[in-house]
Write a protein that holds these residues in place. Structure first.
Motif, PDB file in Angstrom:
ATOM      1  N   TRP A 239       0.806  -1.221   0.000  1.00  0.00           N
ATOM      2  CA  TRP A 239       0.000   0.000   0.000  1.00  0.00           C
ATOM      3  C   TRP A 239       0.843   1.278   0.000  1.00  0.00           C
ATOM      4  CZ3 TRP A 239       0.949  -3.016   4.224  1.00  0.00           C
ATOM      5  CH2 TRP A 239       1.545  -2.411   5.316  1.00  0.00           C
ATOM      6  N   PHE A 240       2.171   1.151   0.055  1.00  0.00           N
ATOM      7  CA  PHE A 240       3.036   2.341  -0.007  1.00  0.00           C
ATOM      8  C   PHE A 240       4.059   2.177  -1.137  1.00  0.00           C
ATOM      9  CE2 PHE A 240       4.589  -0.686   3.077  1.00  0.00           C
ATOM     10  CZ  PHE A 240       5.959  -0.734   2.920  1.00  0.00           C
ATOM     11  N   PRO A 241       3.599   2.207  -2.403  1.00  0.00           N
ATOM     12  CA  PRO A 241       4.521   2.033  -3.532  1.00  0.00           C
ATOM     13  C   PRO A 241       5.489   3.192  -3.698  1.00  0.00           C
ATOM     14  CG  PRO A 241       2.350   2.660  -4.317  1.00  0.00           C
ATOM     15  CD  PRO A 241       2.209   2.392  -2.853  1.00  0.00           C
ATOM     16  N   ASP A 242       5.128   4.369  -3.170  1.00  0.00           N
ATOM     17  CA  ASP A 242       5.961   5.561  -3.285  1.00  0.00           C
ATOM     18  C   ASP A 242       6.573   5.873  -1.922  1.00  0.00           C
ATOM     19  OD1 ASP A 242       7.147   7.986  -3.686  1.00  0.00           O
ATOM     20  OD2 ASP A 242       5.382   8.980  -4.535  1.00  0.00           O
ATOM     21  N   LEU A 243       7.866   5.632  -1.770  1.00  0.00           N
ATOM     22  CA  LEU A 243       8.537   5.849  -0.480  1.00  0.00           C
ATOM     23  C   LEU A 243       8.807   7.322  -0.192  1.00  0.00           C
ATOM     24  CD1 LEU A 243      11.121   2.911  -0.437  1.00  0.00           C
ATOM     25  CD2 LEU A 243       8.983   3.094   0.838  1.00  0.00           C
ATOM     26  N   THR A 244       8.590   8.198  -1.181  1.00  0.00           N
ATOM     27  CA  THR A 244       8.791   9.627  -0.934  1.00  0.00           C
ATOM     28  C   THR A 244       7.512  10.311  -0.480  1.00  0.00           C
ATOM     29  OG1 THR A 244       8.271  10.308  -3.202  1.00  0.00           O
ATOM     30  CG2 THR A 244      10.552   9.673  -2.737  1.00  0.00           C
ATOM     31  N   ALA A 245       6.386   9.599  -0.529  1.00  0.00           N
ATOM     32  CA  ALA A 245       5.093  10.169  -0.167  1.00  0.00           C
ATOM     33  C   ALA A 245       4.701   9.752   1.243  1.00  0.00           C
ATOM     34  CB  ALA A 245       4.023   9.723  -1.168  1.00  0.00           C
ATOM     35  N   LEU A 246       3.691  10.423   1.771  1.00  0.00           N
ATOM     36  CA  LEU A 246       3.151  10.051   3.066  1.00  0.00           C
ATOM     37  C   LEU A 246       2.324   8.779   2.949  1.00  0.00           C
ATOM     38  CD1 LEU A 246       1.828  13.554   4.226  1.00  0.00           C
ATOM     39  CD2 LEU A 246       4.162  12.672   4.301  1.00  0.00           C
ATOM     40  N   ASP A 247       2.193   8.069   4.053  1.00  0.00           N
ATOM     41  CA  ASP A 247       1.323   6.890   4.084  1.00  0.00           C
ATOM     42  C   ASP A 247      -0.089   7.361   4.422  1.00  0.00           C
ATOM     43  OD1 ASP A 247       0.081   4.495   4.283  1.00  0.00           O
ATOM     44  OD2 ASP A 247       1.139   3.815   6.078  1.00  0.00           O
ATOM     45  N   SER A 248      -0.909   7.554   3.401  1.00  0.00           N
ATOM     46  CA  SER A 248      -2.250   8.087   3.605  1.00  0.00           C
ATOM     47  C   SER A 248      -3.151   7.106   4.355  1.00  0.00           C
ATOM     48  CB  SER A 248      -2.887   8.439   2.256  1.00  0.00           C
ATOM     49  OG  SER A 248      -2.948   7.290   1.422  1.00  0.00           O
ATOM     50  N   THR A 249      -2.796   5.839   4.385  1.00  0.00           N
ATOM     51  CA  THR A 249      -3.605   4.846   5.101  1.00  0.00           C
ATOM     52  C   THR A 249      -3.328   4.848   6.608  1.00  0.00           C
ATOM     53  OG1 THR A 249      -1.992   3.050   4.887  1.00  0.00           O
ATOM     54  CG2 THR A 249      -3.539   3.380   3.049  1.00  0.00           C
ATOM     55  N   TRP A 250      -2.219   5.423   7.022  1.00  0.00           N
ATOM     56  CA  TRP A 250      -1.787   5.482   8.419  1.00  0.00           C
ATOM     57  C   TRP A 250      -1.436   4.102   8.968  1.00  0.00           C
ATOM     58  CZ3 TRP A 250      -2.544   9.563  12.469  1.00  0.00           C
ATOM     59  CH2 TRP A 250      -2.605  10.834  11.891  1.00  0.00           C
ATOM     60  N   ILE A 251      -1.297   3.110   8.116  1.00  0.00           N
ATOM     61  CA  ILE A 251      -0.972   1.769   8.603  1.00  0.00           C
ATOM     62  C   ILE A 251       0.440   1.742   9.193  1.00  0.00           C
ATOM     63  CG2 ILE A 251      -0.589  -0.623   7.920  1.00  0.00           C
ATOM     64  CD1 ILE A 251      -2.790  -0.318   5.863  1.00  0.00           C
ATOM     65  N   LEU A 252       1.393   2.310   8.475  1.00  0.00           N
ATOM     66  CA  LEU A 252       2.767   2.347   8.982  1.00  0.00           C
ATOM     67  C   LEU A 252       2.882   3.172  10.267  1.00  0.00           C
ATOM     68  CD1 LEU A 252       4.872   2.719   5.688  1.00  0.00           C
ATOM     69  CD2 LEU A 252       4.616   0.679   7.110  1.00  0.00           C
ATOM     70  N   PRO A 253       2.344   4.406  10.317  1.00  0.00           N
ATOM     71  CA  PRO A 253       2.441   5.180  11.565  1.00  0.00           C
ATOM     72  C   PRO A 253       1.812   4.490  12.764  1.00  0.00           C
ATOM     73  CG  PRO A 253       1.820   6.620   9.741  1.00  0.00           C
ATOM     74  CD  PRO A 253       1.757   5.216   9.219  1.00  0.00           C
ATOM     75  N   VAL A 254       0.626   3.922  12.576  1.00  0.00           N
ATOM     76  CA  VAL A 254      -0.037   3.243  13.692  1.00  0.00           C
ATOM     77  C   VAL A 254       0.768   2.017  14.130  1.00  0.00           C
ATOM     78  CG1 VAL A 254      -2.095   1.943  14.366  1.00  0.00           C
ATOM     79  CG2 VAL A 254      -2.340   4.089  13.115  1.00  0.00           C
ATOM     80  N   SER A 255       1.346   1.302  13.169  1.00  0.00           N
ATOM     81  CA  SER A 255       2.151   0.131  13.506  1.00  0.00           C
ATOM     82  C   SER A 255       3.362   0.518  14.337  1.00  0.00           C
ATOM     83  CB  SER A 255       2.600  -0.583  12.219  1.00  0.00           C
ATOM     84  OG  SER A 255       1.491  -1.039  11.472  1.00  0.00           O
ATOM     85  N   VAL A 256       3.982   1.654  13.994  1.00  0.00           N
ATOM     86  CA  VAL A 256       5.126   2.136  14.781  1.00  0.00           C
ATOM     87  C   VAL A 256       4.705   2.395  16.222  1.00  0.00           C
ATOM     88  CG1 VAL A 256       6.739   4.057  15.087  1.00  0.00           C
ATOM     89  CG2 VAL A 256       6.366   3.110  12.810  1.00  0.00           C
ATOM     90  N   GLY A 257       3.580   3.093  16.395  1.00  0.00           N
ATOM     91  CA  GLY A 257       3.104   3.391  17.734  1.00  0.00           C
ATOM     92  C   GLY A 257       2.757   2.147  18.525  1.00  0.00           C
ATOM     93  N   VAL A 258       2.108   1.173  17.884  1.00  0.00           N
ATOM     94  CA  VAL A 258       1.696  -0.048  18.574  1.00  0.00           C
ATOM     95  C   VAL A 258       2.911  -0.844  19.036  1.00  0.00           C
ATOM     96  CG1 VAL A 258       0.603  -2.297  18.249  1.00  0.00           C
ATOM     97  CG2 VAL A 258      -0.548  -0.229  17.453  1.00  0.00           C
ATOM     98  N   ILE A 259       3.914  -0.983  18.189  1.00  0.00           N
ATOM     99  CA  ILE A 259       5.100  -1.764  18.567  1.00  0.00           C
ATOM    100  C   ILE A 259       5.863  -1.068  19.687  1.00  0.00           C
ATOM    101  CG2 ILE A 259       7.344  -2.578  17.767  1.00  0.00           C
ATOM    102  CD1 ILE A 259       6.135  -3.202  15.102  1.00  0.00           C
ATOM    103  N   ASN A 260       5.973   0.255  19.613  1.00  0.00           N
ATOM    104  CA  ASN A 260       6.652   0.969  20.689  1.00  0.00           C
ATOM    105  C   ASN A 260       5.904   0.828  22.013  1.00  0.00           C
ATOM    106  OD1 ASN A 260       8.802   1.897  19.141  1.00  0.00           O
ATOM    107  ND2 ASN A 260       7.731   3.747  18.507  1.00  0.00           N
ATOM    108  N   LEU A 261       4.579   0.882  21.958  1.00  0.00           N
ATOM    109  CA  LEU A 261       3.792   0.676  23.172  1.00  0.00           C
ATOM    110  C   LEU A 261       3.968  -0.739  23.710  1.00  0.00           C
ATOM    111  CD1 LEU A 261       0.420   2.522  22.413  1.00  0.00           C
ATOM    112  CD2 LEU A 261       2.044   3.066  24.233  1.00  0.00           C
ATOM    113  N   LEU A 262       4.067  -1.699  22.812  1.00  0.00           N
ATOM    114  CA  LEU A 262       4.264  -3.082  23.234  1.00  0.00           C
ATOM    115  C   LEU A 262       5.593  -3.244  23.963  1.00  0.00           C
ATOM    116  CD1 LEU A 262       3.008  -5.878  23.174  1.00  0.00           C
ATOM    117  CD2 LEU A 262       4.099  -6.278  20.960  1.00  0.00           C
TER     118      LEU A 262
END
Length: 336
Positions: A217-240
């Motif tokens: 879902w993120f074919p363009d690495l220079t763009a933002l992740d509009s789905t927020w899947i990556l940002p939320v995953s970062v937060g969840v793993i850090n909380l874990l």
């Protein structure tokens, strides 16, 4: 310890002297294809300078030697492996975390284990020292303040001697932090430079490769992740990671409790922050956090700790993963 100190716990205390603008957004270069907007700070060139001719602190950081070294590392890994850019980011992160932070994390656990094993001896010294101070205070007529200062001064000295004897000063356990945080910053800024065409070499050509170097879902690495899947995953793993630390601690001090709350807040705050930077950076953050979680779990293994020659402590468990699952279940699932 008693023999080495010649039976003298106490040293005289020296004479005490009593005295009185809103965020702006710009479109990242796309080579013809329109992509998500990114903040202006994320696309500013590292060569940008102020009207006075001097660059800001971020421009200095982005053009610094460590950041350029991180850029060269990423470019070299991509050139050597021929992998897509998303794979290059993942591979480089795994390699750095395995070669640099894992040994330092093992060393941190080694130091902390030795410090923990010293606690019974420290408590014994504290008990004897407290008794001797009380006796001397009665003999010499010390005030409570003088007696307390005498106790603290000598206790610090005796504990310091123990740390020197066993070569385990707690400050050595912070080496991981002093290496890991700068490495995280340099890699993040390097990926920002490559993603925005601000790299010191091959800027826009690398940016164009990153624009098509993503996956799923993120074919363009220079763009933002509009789905927020990556940002939320970062937060969840850090909380874990935070919760794994918290559930294993029994009777945390007030400082440890406040520090845990603070790290939890930072983990949550990282979600909106990660949603405002290029996906390449968030992918790095996600891989780095996942490796941190994996290393945290690995360092709980009795066999791995034995392999790293980490001393056995009173708090060690023969079934750490079973105990961890039980603690999570009791805290988050069975609690009503």
């Amino acid at each position: 310890m008693l023999c080495r100190l010649g039976g003298r716990w106490l040293r005289p205390l020296p004479v005490l002297q009593l005295g009185a603008q809103d965020p702006q957004f710009a479109r990242a270069p796309t080579g013809g294809a329109e992509r998500s907007a990114v903040p202006v700070w994320a696309v500013a060139s590292v060569s940008a300078v102020s009207t006075s001719g001097t660059g800001g602190w971020y421009e200095a950081l982005a053009a610094s030697a460590p950041v350029q070294g991180a850029e060269e590392l990423l470019l070299g890994a991509h050139s050597a492996t021929g992998l897509p850019w998303w794979s290059t980011v993942v591979l480089t992160t795994v390699a750095l975390r395995s070669a640099v932070t894992l040994p330092l994390a093992a060393y941190q656990h080694y130091i902390l284990a030795k410090v923990e094993n010293l606690q019974p001896e420290i408590k014994n010294i504290a008990r004897h020292l407290n008794q001797e101070v009380a006796v001397r205070a009665n003999q010499l007529g010390w005030s409570k303040r003088v007696a307390r200062l005498t106790y603290l001064k000598n206790m610090r000295r005796l504990v310091s001697e123990l740390y020197v004897r066993d070569n385990c000063h707690p400050f050595k356990a912070t080496v991981l932090v002093w290496i890991q945080i700068p490495m995280w910053i340099f890699m993040s800024v390097a990926l920002r430079n490559l993603s925005t065409g601000a790299a010191h070499a091959e800027g826009f050509s690398v940016q164009e490769q990153l624009a098509t170097g993503g996956v799923l879902w993120f074919p363009d690495l220079t763009a933002l992740d509009s789905t927020w899947i990556l940002p939320v995953s970062v937060g969840v793993i850090n909380l874990l990671i935070v919760e794994i630390f918290a559930v294993q601690k029994i009777g945390m001090s007030r400082f440890q409790m406040y520090a845990t709350y603070f790290v939890r807040a930072v983990s949550v705050l990282m979600i909106p922050v990660a949603a405002t930077v290029p996906s390449s950076i968030v992918l790095y953050w996600l891989c780095s956090s996942f490796m941190g979680l994996s290393q945290n779990l690995l360092l709980r293994s009795p066999r791995f700790r034995q392999l790293c020659r980490i001393p056995v402590t009173k708090g060690d468990s023969d079934t750490p993963y079973k105990d961890l699952f039980a603690a999570f279940y009791a805290k988050f699932i069975s609690r009503k």
